[in-house]
Enzyme design. Structure first.
Site, mmCIF file in Angstrom:
data_model
loop_
_atom_site.group_PDB
_atom_site.id
_atom_site.type_symbol
_atom_site.label_atom_id
_atom_site.label_comp_id
_atom_site.label_asym_id
_atom_site.label_seq_id
_atom_site.Cartn_x
_atom_site.Cartn_y
_atom_site.Cartn_z
ATOM 1 N N LYS A 119 0.817 -1.284 -0.012
ATOM 2 C CA LYS A 119 -0.085 -0.178 -0.143
ATOM 3 C C LYS A 119 0.909 1.262 0.078
ATOM 4 O O LYS A 119 2.049 1.254 0.177
ATOM 5 C CB LYS A 119 -0.757 0.351 1.172
ATOM 6 C CG LYS A 119 -0.145 -0.147 2.750
ATOM 7 C CD LYS A 119 -1.136 -0.014 3.752
ATOM 8 C CE LYS A 119 -0.504 -0.030 5.097
ATOM 9 N NZ LYS A 119 -1.404 0.295 6.202
ATOM 10 N N TYR A 166 17.807 29.580 7.623
ATOM 11 C CA TYR A 166 16.587 30.438 8.396
ATOM 12 C C TYR A 166 16.905 30.279 9.895
ATOM 13 O O TYR A 166 17.004 29.399 10.694
ATOM 14 C CB TYR A 166 15.245 29.698 7.862
ATOM 15 C CG TYR A 166 14.868 30.105 6.446
ATOM 16 C CD1 TYR A 166 14.645 31.353 5.902
ATOM 17 C CD2 TYR A 166 14.753 29.102 5.499
ATOM 18 C CE1 TYR A 166 14.149 31.652 4.790
ATOM 19 C CE2 TYR A 166 14.288 29.185 4.153
ATOM 20 C CZ TYR A 166 14.151 30.418 3.961
ATOM 21 O OH TYR A 166 13.799 30.774 2.575
#
Length: 358
Positions: free
Chosen positions: A35, A255
């Site tokens: 899956k 950042y």
């Protein structure tokens, strides 16, 4: 020319991991859980690679099962979430899909329709997500028989909540509930064991086990990595080093000035970020590697780039390949640094990253 960021998929390692699962399953057979696009590895390629060893596949939903058929594969496919519309039962019947029925609505669709695919019934043994209550199973089976569907029932399914934690008593409790609830139908197959259950000594796996993450080299056991369990990494996530520079003591990278150099440090920027599926919360100290030499991330992961400390790789230069996880750095290690699990990392790699199949 596109950037060389890519996920290399070792299909032979995948097959060896499946054989490990099959060996650990003992007398049970192992249905390969593919899956979530084969846990991010590509459902068509994964299922095709396992076609000569896996007698059954398991997916979450019918669109994943259809992808397996589109790849030309004929093995039965178990739909772990069952069907989401009454008409899906007809598709299951003609395509040899085996839905797991787990609620009242799905049972009503089975009773109302003429379409009778082979199917499984899910028993809620304590995880409390899906499944019929054990006390209701006699009544459910009576309805199945009345609808003329008894001959199409393949087996009973349940799912462990805490099998990854070897100290938990929940797995033994769920096993006992499952055995008691299904004991009135000894001729019906049973499936209970996930990847983690393969590593619990003496744990019954009944007729079919359902290995998932272990096929892809990730660990299903808390406190253990895949290699420690004898599993091989299947995906190697790599990206190029696109620049290097020396960051002076007291200067920051990226950042928020999340990392500040304590000394002059040679660093590099790598062309991968959270838009590619690399975890944003993997901060300073998360391992990576260049030419099998382990290095570390520094500062925050950006959308398209991340920074690495090259102190342990003094000869590294632009164009060198950086392994974010793979054979040197385990995906379980990166997941631990990011506060998550390997399942999320592997399934989270986006379509911006091409898969290269070995």
């Amino acid at each position: 020319m596109p950037r060389s960021t890519a996920a290399s998929i070792d299909l032979e390692a995948l097959k060896r991991n499946y054989r490990t699962a099959a060996d650990r399953a003992g007398s049970a057979k192992a249905m390969a859980v593919v899956k979530a696009d084969g846990y991010g590895h590509g459902i068509a390629q994964v299922a095709s690679a396992l076609a000569d060893v896996a007698p059954r596949y398991a997916v979450a939903c019918i669109e994943e099962a259809l992808a397996i058929r589109a790849a030309g594969l004929v093995q039965p496919v178990v739909l772990l979430q069952g069907v989401h519309a009454r008409g899906d039962l007809a598709d299951c019947e003609c395509s040899n899909f085996e839905p797991v029925l787990h609620n009242e609505k799905q049972l009503e669709w089975l009773e109302q329709g003429d379409d009778m695919p082979w199917f499984w019934l899910k028993v809620n043994t304590g995880m409390n997500r899906l499944g019929f209550w054990p006390d209701d199973l006699q009544a459910v089976m009576a309805r199945v028989e009345k609808a003329g569907a008894g001959s199409r029932l393949l087996g009973f399914v349940s799912h462990f909540a805490c099998a990854d934690d070897t100290s938990s008593t929940m797995t033994a409790a769920q096993t006992a509930v499952f055995e008691t609830a299904t004991s009135a139908w000894p001729g019906v197959m049973k499936s209970l064991g996930n990847s983690a259950a393969h590593f619990i000594s003496g744990q019954p796996l009944f007729d079919w086990s359902r290995p998932g993450i272990m096929l892809y080299g990730g660990s299903p056991v808390v406190g253990k990595t895949g290699p420690e369990l004898g599993l091989e990494p299947v995906m190697s996530l790599e990206a190029p080093l696109i620049t290097t520079r020396v960051v002076r003591a007291g200067e920051a990278v990226g950042y928020g000035r999340a990392w500040v150099a304590e000394r002059d440090t040679r660093m590099g920027m790598v062309a991968i970020g959270y838009a590619d599926g690399y975890p944003r919360h993997a901060g300073t100290g998360t391992p990576a590697a260049i030419d099998s030499q382990r290095i570390r991330l520094i500062g925050r992961v950006s959308m398209d780039m991340l920074a690495v400390d090259l102190s342990n790789a003094p000869d590294a230069s632009e164009g060198d390949r950086v392994e974010l996880w793979g054979k040197t750095v385990g995906v379980d290690e990166v997941a631990a640094c990011a506060g998550t699990i390997s399942y999320e990392l592997l399934t989270g790699i986006t379509n911006r990253v091409p898969r290269i199949y070995i």
